[in-house]
Motif scaffolding. Structure first.
Motif, mmCIF file in Angstrom:
data_model
loop_
_atom_site.group_PDB
_atom_site.id
_atom_site.type_symbol
_atom_site.label_atom_id
_atom_site.label_comp_id
_atom_site.label_asym_id
_atom_site.label_seq_id
_atom_site.Cartn_x
_atom_site.Cartn_y
_atom_site.Cartn_z
ATOM 1 N N ASN A 785 -34.403 10.254 18.906
ATOM 2 C CA ASN A 785 -34.873 10.163 17.542
ATOM 3 C C ASN A 785 -36.275 10.668 17.281
ATOM 4 N N LEU A 786 -36.398 11.409 18.201
ATOM 5 C CA LEU A 786 -37.326 13.069 17.530
ATOM 6 C C LEU A 786 -36.405 14.350 16.547
ATOM 7 N N LEU A 787 -35.258 14.366 17.886
ATOM 8 C CA LEU A 787 -34.344 15.946 17.489
ATOM 9 C C LEU A 787 -33.309 14.680 16.478
ATOM 10 N N ARG A 788 -33.454 14.223 15.928
ATOM 11 C CA ARG A 788 -33.119 13.430 14.767
ATOM 12 C C ARG A 788 -33.243 13.515 13.203
ATOM 13 N N ASP A 789 -35.127 13.252 13.628
ATOM 14 C CA ASP A 789 -36.061 13.522 12.849
ATOM 15 C C ASP A 789 -35.512 15.390 12.215
ATOM 16 N N VAL A 790 -36.090 16.042 13.057
ATOM 17 C CA VAL A 790 -36.180 17.261 13.268
ATOM 18 C C VAL A 790 -35.021 17.966 12.770
ATOM 19 N N ARG A 791 -33.860 17.495 13.296
ATOM 20 C CA ARG A 791 -32.463 17.798 11.897
ATOM 21 C C ARG A 791 -32.966 17.399 10.741
ATOM 22 N N ASN A 792 -33.293 16.740 10.460
ATOM 23 C CA ASN A 792 -33.382 16.053 8.965
ATOM 24 C C ASN A 792 -34.452 17.029 8.588
ATOM 25 N N SER A 793 -35.498 16.510 8.855
ATOM 26 C CA SER A 793 -36.232 17.929 8.093
ATOM 27 C C SER A 793 -36.684 19.273 8.208
ATOM 28 N N GLY A 794 -36.551 19.322 9.578
ATOM 29 C CA GLY A 794 -36.671 20.892 9.265
ATOM 30 C C GLY A 794 -37.725 21.344 9.945
ATOM 31 N N GLN A 795 -38.336 20.339 10.197
ATOM 32 C CA GLN A 795 -40.278 20.515 10.741
ATOM 33 C C GLN A 795 -40.282 20.520 12.386
#
Length: 859
Positions: A785-795
């Motif tokens: 979940n963490l890596l997916r959120d970073v991919r989507n947000s760039g943050q």
């Protein structure tokens, strides 16, 4: 089925019959306008005293029913009469009443054969000169032909028939004995072949009589036998009948008729012996009825399918359908893993190559084992991309060909009409939408075959055999796709209910053999599929239910709008607003086609088939609106009919908008009926106007070729096998971020690597939580979940020690040997996040960032 059909052979018997040019025939009056609505053929031998009232009764009846029979003709075939029979006809000086004279008496069969050959009508009524069956009974027979039969025979032996004055007891007994013999040896199921009042489809009649050889009273048996062997439906209709004095049937004629029937039977048996089996006989009959169009149509369907897939078909390994989202990668993986399982003698219902270590329940993921297993050699030899491309291209063409054959067999004989109907059934907008990504909804050629077998069961002739075949077909379709089979069953139930309501007589005759055959089919099917189904619903990685997109229903506007891939009218913005993605545009038939369907319904309302097809389409469209729907242009929301089925077993997993796909074959058959009628319409202006309307309605539905783009190259780290030094036995390769329904490119890496490594994460249907609710993709974990959120947000998030500990737990769960980050949007943020989680930067190796977890003590 419509009664206006193409002639099955190349010569047109309406315009250029060969037999009327025989020297024996002498037409005595001017021929009427070609193709009248009805031809009445009367064989006559010395009928001077009975013919006048017969002709008066027929002409008065047709004049009184000019709305149904605006144009008609009467053909009197004078079989060498020696009285004034011929003069009675010519004295009327009516161009609609024609005389065909035969120099010498040859028999009733000969007179009928030549009389029918000179007929021009779209329907042909054969009646005796004594009119023992009143002409008023014509309406009953006409109704039977309107409902889809090729012939309707007046019967004195079925319930509802009435007999007035009876013939001599001896004649009656001889007649019954003859009918019993005919039923036992030649025409099973027909009780009364000899009543001289029969109505035929005109082209069928001319073909059948031209093929006859009998000159006597047995010609009725021979003609009906011809229709029976051609697989054409014949209705036996109860009529009023009364014996008329002056019969021409002498006692010796019974013996002659018996001899003729015997010869007909012996010819049938001889043909059967020469073919060794009934199967061979059926094959020969099918071959005999085959026309050049029946070979050309599948070729055209193949060209249409190749054109649709032209962007990928010629280079499937390097081209991608972007509107398939991630489904092309998923389906190629399904084909690859099935071939790998078969080649290594592993269970084809499960794999742990994706979603490692839990794995994937392949039976619960519709991997089309019915094709992916037998195509294992092709997949291993040419690769899964080629196998999938061929399956979808050839499967779509095969589906169209199967609908074409069903329409020709049961709906219309005209090949042009059948071709257009099958094209709509197979290339309708919903089918084109699924052609992007869902072979289980494109390769549907088994569905028309199942429908055909169910219709055979209704006839009740070979219930056991047809039931067994139906069971085998249903079992095979389960391994193609269960949801299409369920939707097909729903469509057949809707059609059967509607048809039974308008044809209760047919329902009463059909329901027992149909139910018996279905039970036999179920007893054959269930043992074959019970283990795979138990595995699917109770095996490893099975799930109980799956939540679909909240917009997985059709708006009423979607039924009237045009799909994105419509060549002339497509509007991506409108289509995307009415469907939740490009692969699920399950309606979009367009308002012109809906208007055309309504016009067909009004014009052909008298046909039971039209009513049943219309009900099926409307009911399916209504069900597809979901649990509730908003009335367009208002804020009013009303309950939808799908609410009654949504939570029922099996239906709970169905995407309700897909129910509208049932409309495609129903609309295709209505289109075939309309085109067949228009092609025979008169005058020509009416024909052209009608066909123009059909063309305008279909034009916006012509699909543009599916969009294709160059495929993203597989990183060299995967392609050249560098990954092998990082992934040990029992470990997995973990892409960053993990593959999921939003990005499943790693599945392509895996197939290109020959399935040499296992993947954590993935794109499939699997369980989630203790209740095992179905979700798309692997069960999410903290790190995924963490890596997916970073991919989507760039943050880059603030990684702390507890997060690093959770990452170590997740990596251990996945048995990860290496983390791999390929270039992609926001890859900088991803690289920084992974470095914080594992305690150091990665290395750039052959085009990707790599974190060797063995070096860091995390493997």
């Amino acid at each position: 089925m419509t009664h206006e059909r193409e002639l099955p052979e190349a010569p047109d018997s309406r315009n250029a019959p060969a037999l009327p040019d025989s020297p024996e025939l002498t037409p005595t009056t001017e021929a009427p306008t070609p193709s009248p609505d009805l031809s009445v053929v009367i064989p006559a031998y010395n009928e001077q005293h009975r013919l006048t009232p017969t002709l008066d009764a027929i002409t008065h009846h047709l004049a009184a029913h000019d709305a149904r029979w605006p144009e008609w003709e009467i053909v009197v075939a004078d079989d060498g009469s020696t009285d004034g029979t011929g003069d009675l006809v010519t004295a009327r000086q009516d161009p609609r009443i024609r005389l065909v004279t035969i120099p010498r008496n040859r028999g009733k069969g000969h007179a009928l054969r030549l009389g029918v050959a000179t007929s021009l009508g779209r329907r042909v009524l054969v009646t005796d000169a004594d009119l023992a069956t009143p002409i008023d009974e014509l309406e009953r027979l006409d109704k039977a032909l309107t409902e889809g039969n090729s012939a309707a025979i007046g019967s004195r032996s079925v319930p509802g028939a009435t007999i007035g004055a009876r013939q001599h007891r001896l004649r009656e007994l001889l007649g019954r004995a003859g009918n019993l013999l005919i039923r036992r040896t030649t025409l099973p199921g027909i009780r009364d072949t000899q009543c001289g009042f029969k109505l035929y489809d005109g082209d069928r009649a001319r073909e059948a009589y031209a093929a006859s050889r009998v000159n006597g009273w047995g010609i009725d048996v021979e003609v009906l036998r011809h229709l029976h062997r051609a697989g054409l439906p014949v209705a036996e209709v109860p009529v009023r009948w009364s014996h008329q004095p002056g019969s021409k049937v002498a006692p010796l004629d019974y013996a002659r008729a018996l001899a003729e029937i015997t010869r007909i039977t012996l010819r049938s048996l001889s043909s059967l012996r020469s073919l060794h089996s009934l199967r061979s006989l059926h094959s020969l009959r099918s071959l005999h009825s085959l026309r050049p169009a029946d070979l050309f149509a599948p070729f055209l369907f193949l060209l249409m399918s190749v054109a649709l897939y032209s962007g990928r078909f010629f280079d499937p390994a390097h081209r991608y359908l972007p509107d398939s989202l991630r489904d092309q990668n998923q389906w190629e993986w399904f084909f690859a893993v099935t071939a790998d399982n078969v080649a290594h003698f592993r269970n084809p219902l499960f794999s742990d190559l994706q979603g490692f270590p839990d794995g994937v329940n392949l039976m619960a993921n519709t991997v089309m084992l019915g094709l992916s297993v037998p195509l294992t050699p092709l997949t291993l030899l040419a690769g899964p991309a080629v196998a999938l491309s061929l399956v979808m291209t050839l499967g779509l063409a095969a589906t169209a060909a199967a609908w074409y054959r069903l329409i020709v067999k049961y709906v219309v004989r005209g090949r042009i009409a059948a071709f257009l109907g099958a094209s709509l059934a197979a290339f309708a907008p919903p089918m084109v939408s699924h052609a992007h990504a869902h072979p289980n909804f494109v390769v549907l050629f088994m569905i028309p075959l199942i429908i055909d077998r169910a219709l055979r069961l209704c006839a009740g002739t070979r219930v056991v055999r047809d039931g067994v075949v139906l069971g085998l077909m249903a079992a095979y379709q389960v391994f193609f796709g269960e949801e299409p089979l369920l939707l097909a069953a729903l469509g057949m139930l809707l059609f059967a209910a509607a048809y039974a309501a308008v044809r209760r007589d047919a329902a009463r005759e059909s329901w027992r053999p149909l139910v018996r055959g279905v039970l036999i089919g179920a007893s054959v099917c269930l043992p074959l599929v019970v283990y795979p189904l138990v595995w699917q619903f109770a095996g490893p990685q099975s799930y109980t239910d799956i939540e679909h997109n909240p917009r997985s229903f059709n708006s009423p506007l979607a039924l009237l709008s045009f799909a994105e891939r419509s060549w002339l009218a497509g509007d991506a913005d409108t289509a995307n607003a009415l469907a939740f993605n490009t692969t699920e545009q399950n309606a979009f038939y367009g308002w012109p086609l809906i208007l055309l369907a309504f016009a067909i319904l009004v014009r052909l309302w008298e046909q039971a088939l039209v009513k049943a097809l219309a009900f099926t389409a409307v009911a399916a469209a209504f069900l597809s609106l979901g649990r509730e729907f908003r009335i367009p242009l208002t804020d009013l929301t009303v309950p939808g009919p799908w609410k009654l089925l949504a939570d029922k077993p099996l239906f709970e997993a169905v995407i309700e908008s897909r129910v509208a796909m049932i409309c495609a074959p129903a609309l295709g058959m209505l289109l075939a009926l309309a085109v067949d009628r228009r092609l025979a319409a008169r005058p020509l202006s009416t024909r052209y106007v009608g066909l123009l309307g059909v063309g305008l309605a279909l034009l916006p539905l012509i699909p543009a070729p599916l969009k294709a783009v160059d495929r993203v190259d597989v990183p060299a780290f995967i392609a050249n096998g560098a990954w092998k030094s990082y992934v040990r036995e029992g470990e997995s390769l973990v892409p960053v971020p993990l593959p999921d329904p939003g990005d499943a490119e790693a599945l392509h890496w895996q197939t290109e690597a020959g399935l040499g490594f296992k993947l954590a994460g993935g794109y499939f249907n699997g369980p989630y939580g203790d209740e095992r609710v179905g979700i798309y993709g692997a069960e999410p974990r903290f790190t995924s979940n963490l890596l997916r959120d970073v991919r989507n947000s760039g943050q880059v998030p603030p990684v702390n020690e507890s997060w690093r500990e959770q990452a170590r737990v997740d990596l251990a769960y996945w048995r990860a040997g290496v983390l791999v980050l390929a270039p992609q949007p926001n890859d900088g943020a991803l690289r920084e996040t992974v470095a914080k989680l594992v305690g150091g930067p990665g290395r750039w190796v052959d085009g990707v960032w790599v974190w060797d977890l063995h070096e860091r003590g995390l493997a």
